[in-house]
Write a protein that holds these residues in place. Structure first.
Motif, short mmCIF file in Angstrom:
data_model
loop_
_atom_site.label_atom_id
_atom_site.label_comp_id
_atom_site.label_asym_id
_atom_site.label_seq_id
_atom_site.Cartn_x
_atom_site.Cartn_y
_atom_site.Cartn_z
N LYS A 1 -17.60 -14.93 5.27
CA LYS A 1 -17.82 -14.70 6.69
C LYS A 1 -16.51 -14.71 7.48
N SER A 2 -15.47 -15.29 6.87
CA SER A 2 -14.19 -15.36 7.58
C SER A 2 -13.05 -15.47 6.57
N VAL A 3 -11.84 -15.14 7.03
CA VAL A 3 -10.62 -15.28 6.24
C VAL A 3 -9.63 -16.07 7.08
N GLU A 4 -9.16 -17.20 6.58
CA GLU A 4 -8.26 -18.03 7.35
C GLU A 4 -6.91 -17.34 7.57
N ASP A 5 -6.26 -17.64 8.66
CA ASP A 5 -4.96 -17.04 8.97
C ASP A 5 -3.95 -17.31 7.87
N ASN A 6 -3.14 -16.30 7.58
CA ASN A 6 -2.03 -16.40 6.61
C ASN A 6 -2.49 -16.58 5.16
N LEU A 7 -3.76 -16.38 4.88
CA LEU A 7 -4.27 -16.62 3.54
C LEU A 7 -3.58 -15.74 2.50
N PHE A 8 -3.23 -14.52 2.86
CA PHE A 8 -2.63 -13.58 1.91
C PHE A 8 -1.11 -13.52 2.02
N SER A 9 -0.51 -14.36 2.83
CA SER A 9 0.90 -14.19 3.18
C SER A 9 1.85 -14.28 1.99
N HIS A 10 1.45 -14.97 0.92
CA HIS A 10 2.33 -15.11 -0.25
C HIS A 10 2.15 -13.97 -1.24
N LEU A 11 1.18 -13.09 -1.01
CA LEU A 11 0.95 -11.96 -1.92
C LEU A 11 1.83 -10.79 -1.47
N ILE A 12 3.11 -10.97 -1.62
CA ILE A 12 4.08 -10.04 -1.03
C ILE A 12 4.11 -8.68 -1.70
N ALA A 13 3.59 -8.58 -2.94
CA ALA A 13 3.60 -7.30 -3.66
C ALA A 13 2.29 -6.53 -3.49
N LEU A 14 1.30 -7.12 -2.82
CA LEU A 14 -0.03 -6.52 -2.75
C LEU A 14 0.00 -5.16 -2.06
N LYS A 15 -0.64 -4.16 -2.71
CA LYS A 15 -0.69 -2.81 -2.15
C LYS A 15 -2.10 -2.37 -1.77
N LYS A 16 -3.11 -2.89 -2.47
CA LYS A 16 -4.49 -2.50 -2.18
C LYS A 16 -5.35 -3.75 -2.07
N LEU A 17 -6.10 -3.86 -0.96
CA LEU A 17 -6.97 -5.01 -0.72
C LEU A 17 -8.35 -4.50 -0.31
N ASN A 18 -9.35 -4.94 -1.07
CA ASN A 18 -10.73 -4.52 -0.83
C ASN A 18 -11.53 -5.72 -0.33
N LEU A 19 -11.90 -5.68 0.95
CA LEU A 19 -12.73 -6.72 1.56
C LEU A 19 -14.06 -6.15 2.02
N ARG B 1 -3.45 -13.02 12.70
CA ARG B 1 -2.64 -13.40 11.53
C ARG B 1 -3.42 -13.34 10.23
N MET B 2 -4.57 -12.67 10.24
CA MET B 2 -5.37 -12.58 9.03
C MET B 2 -4.63 -11.89 7.90
N PHE B 3 -3.87 -10.85 8.24
CA PHE B 3 -3.16 -10.07 7.22
C PHE B 3 -1.64 -10.26 7.30
N PHE B 4 -1.23 -11.35 7.89
CA PHE B 4 0.20 -11.61 8.04
C PHE B 4 0.88 -11.70 6.67
N GLY B 5 2.03 -11.05 6.54
CA GLY B 5 2.81 -11.12 5.31
C GLY B 5 2.61 -9.96 4.35
N LEU B 6 1.58 -9.15 4.59
CA LEU B 6 1.27 -8.06 3.65
C LEU B 6 2.09 -6.81 4.01
N ARG B 7 3.39 -6.92 3.89
CA ARG B 7 4.30 -5.86 4.32
C ARG B 7 4.28 -4.65 3.38
N ASN B 8 3.75 -4.81 2.16
CA ASN B 8 3.71 -3.70 1.20
C ASN B 8 2.32 -3.11 1.03
N LEU B 9 1.35 -3.61 1.77
CA LEU B 9 -0.03 -3.12 1.64
C LEU B 9 -0.12 -1.67 2.08
N THR B 10 -0.70 -0.82 1.22
CA THR B 10 -0.85 0.60 1.56
C THR B 10 -2.31 0.99 1.83
#
Length: 389
Positions: free
Chosen positions: A153-171, A182-191
């Motif tokens: 039902k929810s995603v905490e802020d910064n939860l994915f921030s350490h996944l710096i190589a992540l390119k595809k995220l399916n929610l 800040r839900m997707f903070f840090g996902l600088r490589n997500l395409t």
């Protein structure tokens, strides 16, 4: 080694020679219920193991620790209810792990931390209901993560921030109701990000601005009612945006002006009643615009004047009765544009004629504008002629 569908209820004995030489084992569609360390011992050359569609309820800790060469492991369609911290210990070369469609309700923090080479993780269609940051600790090389249909039902802020190589995220197919800043903070490589089929009613301004590499975004089948000016701020590389089947009634002027690379925009099956001039400002590379099955009755003059790269505009299934002067001026589109006007209430004799010297119907007109209209309205002859007044 293919042992698919052999009705096995225990891991088969392989013999000493096979234990050291076999590289792939397919145990799909069997009746295995338990995986133990002893049964997998000695398979030092194994690179791929599939246990898809068995009845596995438990996996002993360290069961895979001898599989030092394993790169692919598929445990989808089983009956696991939990993942322990040592379940995948030793799999330092594993690239892909599939846990799709089990009955997993809990994953201990650090359960994947041994998987330092992991690039793909699928834990979709399980019963987690919540996820924590520690759940994904240690997997810094992950490029694909599927959390499809896990009832969160929810995603905490910064939860994915350490996944710096992540390119595809399916929610997709979850119960999310909002997107925070800040839900997707840090996902600088997500395409690519899909939020398809949730219950999202609000997206906080600038929530997606961290996703500077994003090229595809799917927010279809949600409950958005409006689009604000800063909702898509920062997405300068976005190519495809899908907002299909929400309840969108209004779009603030310049809401898409940040999307300078956008080529396809899908706004079908929403609740628009009109198209106004500033709605699509700032989309210089848009080639395909889908606005089918809304409630559009009128299109304001110059509404599409900024869409200089447009090649296809689909307005099928709208109760159109009025199109403003120069709404589709052909001089704007020297490369040619396909305009689809199926299932509307436009009067054949008066639509578009003044600005383009033709009307809608099954005709191909001057100015490189091709109109497709298979609605129940009167068909126009070719070449189209205005009615005398």
């Amino acid at each position: 080694m293919d042992l698919k569908g052999c009705n096995l209820d225990t891991f088969p004995p392989l013999g000493a020679r096979l234990h050291t030489s076999v590289t792939s084992i397919n145990l799909e569609d069997n009746a295995l219920t338990v995986i133990t360390k002893k049964k997998l011992a000695g398979l030092s050359s194994l690179t791929y193991l599939t246990l898809w569609n068995n009845k596995i309820k438990s996996i002993e800790d360290n069961s895979f620790s001898h599989l030092i060469a394993l790169t692919g492991l598929d445990i989808g369609f089983n009956q696991l209810t939990s993942i322990s911290k040592e379940m995948f210990s030793g799999l330092r070369n594993l690239n892909h792990l599939t846990l799709w469609n089990n009955k997993i309700k809990s994953i201990e923090d650090g359960s994947f931390s041994h998987l330092v080479a992991l690039t793909g993780l699928d834990i979709g269609s399980n019963q987690l209901t919540s996820i924590s940051k520690g759940m994904f600790s240690g997997i810094h090389n992950l490029t694909y993560l599927s959390l499809w249909n896990i009832r969160i039902k929810s995603v905490e802020d910064n939860l994915f921030s350490h996944l710096i190589a992540l390119k595809k995220l399916n929610l997709g197919d979850n119960l999310l109701t909002s997107i925070s800043k800040r839900m997707f903070f840090g996902l600088r490589n997500l395409t690519y990000l899909t939020l398809l089929n949730n219950k999202i009613k609000s997206i906080e301004d600038y929530s997606l601005s961290h996703l500077i590499a994003l090229t595809g975004l799917d927010i279809g089948f949600n409950q958005l009612t409006s689009i604000s000016k800063e909702m898509f701020s920062g997405l300068r590389k976005l190519n495809h945006l899908t907002l299909w089947n929400n309840n969108i009634k209004s779009i603030e002027d310049d809401s898409f002006s940040h999307l300078i690379a956008l080529t396809e925009l899908n706004l079908g099956s929403n609740q628009f009643t009109s198209i106004i001039k500033g709605m699509f400002y700032g989309l210089p590379n848009l080639t395909l615009l889908n606005i089918i099955n809304n409630k559009i009755k009128s299109i304001e003059a110059d509404s599409f004047i900024h869409l200089i790269a447009l090649t296809e505009l689909d307005l099928t299934g709208n109760p159109l009765t009025e199109i403003g002067a120069k709404a589709f001026a052909a001089s704007w589109y020297p490369h040619g544009i396909k305009l689809i006007l199926d299932q509307n209430f436009l009067c054949c004799s008066r639509v578009l004629y003044n600005e383009l010297s033709f009307v809608n119907g099954n005709c191909t007109f001057e100015g490189n504008l091709e109109i497709f209209n298979d609605s129940f309205q009167t068909k126009c002859p070719t070449p189209c002629k205005p009615e005398s007044t």
